[in-house]
Design an enzyme around this catalytic site. Structure first.
Site, PDB file in Angstrom:
ATOM      1  N   SER A  29     101.741  45.317   4.354  1.00 35.09           N
ATOM      2  CA  SER A  29     100.715  44.912   5.304  1.00 35.09           C
ATOM      3  C   SER A  29     101.365  43.988   6.329  1.00 35.09           C
ATOM      4  O   SER A  29     102.325  43.280   6.006  1.00 35.09           O
ATOM      5  CB  SER A  29      99.597  44.167   4.569  1.00 35.09           C
ATOM      6  OG  SER A  29      98.791  43.437   5.453  1.00 35.09           O
ATOM      7  N   TYR A  71      98.260  36.715  -1.194  1.00 33.22           N
ATOM      8  CA  TYR A  71      98.305  38.120  -0.805  1.00 33.22           C
ATOM      9  C   TYR A  71      99.494  38.365   0.130  1.00 33.22           C
ATOM     10  O   TYR A  71     100.271  39.315  -0.059  1.00 33.22           O
ATOM     11  CB  TYR A  71      97.003  38.527  -0.123  1.00 33.22           C
ATOM     12  CG  TYR A  71      96.977  39.980   0.269  1.00 33.22           C
ATOM     13  CD1 TYR A  71      96.650  40.957  -0.662  1.00 33.22           C
ATOM     14  CD2 TYR A  71      97.286  40.380   1.558  1.00 33.22           C
ATOM     15  CE1 TYR A  71      96.640  42.300  -0.312  1.00 33.22           C
ATOM     16  CE2 TYR A  71      97.278  41.713   1.923  1.00 33.22           C
ATOM     17  CZ  TYR A  71      96.955  42.665   0.981  1.00 33.22           C
ATOM     18  OH  TYR A  71      96.948  43.989   1.328  1.00 33.22           O
TER      19      TYR A  71
END
Length: 143
Positions: free
Chosen positions: A87, A116
């Site tokens: 990501s 994350y």
């Protein structure tokens, strides 16, 4: 199409999956490491059965172990490929391997987002190292 169960937060599940996979198949053309989790801050901290922070465990370590255990099969399959999905949030990472729970993180940044992001940076680093090690062995690796 064949479905095999796998829980990336469990090393035992990964080992069982690989054993089951190798009992059925002799080749692996494409491995896509795509699973990921995100836990909102009110649910932190989360840990796996080994006590490892769950974002890092599922999003990175599970894929790492799975890929490692399948490496011989990947290499022996002509023109095989490994795709590691990450990501753009990896750009926000501040990965500290001595503090996987980000306890020293600035609370204003949000520990959940940092956890994350750190796992996604680990994905990128894993893909880069896999590429370096496998590019001359006929395996295409990208993130």
């Amino acid at each position: 199409m064949v479905f095999l169960q796998l829980e990336l937060e469990s090393r035992e599940s990964i080992q069982a999956f690989v054993s089951n996979f190798l009992s059925k198949f002799q080749r692996l053309d494409v491995l896509i490491n795509n699973a990921g989790v995100y836990f909102p801050p009110r649910q932190l901290p989360h840990v796996d059965d080994q006590g490892t922070e769950l974002h890092f465990s599922v999003n990175h370590l599970g894929h790492f172990l799975l890929t490692y255990m399948l490496t011989d099969t990947i290499i022996s399959t002509p023109n095989s490929r490994v795709l590691v999905v990450s990501s753009e949030l990896y750009k926000n990472a501040q990965l500290d391997l001595d503090d996987l729970f980000a306890t020293s993180a600035d609370p204003a940044r949000g520990a959940d987002r940092l956890l994350y992001s750190n796992s996604k940076l680990a994905n990128i680093l894993h893909a880069r190292e896999l590429h370096r090690r496998m590019k001359d062995r006929g395996v295409f690796v990208c993130a």
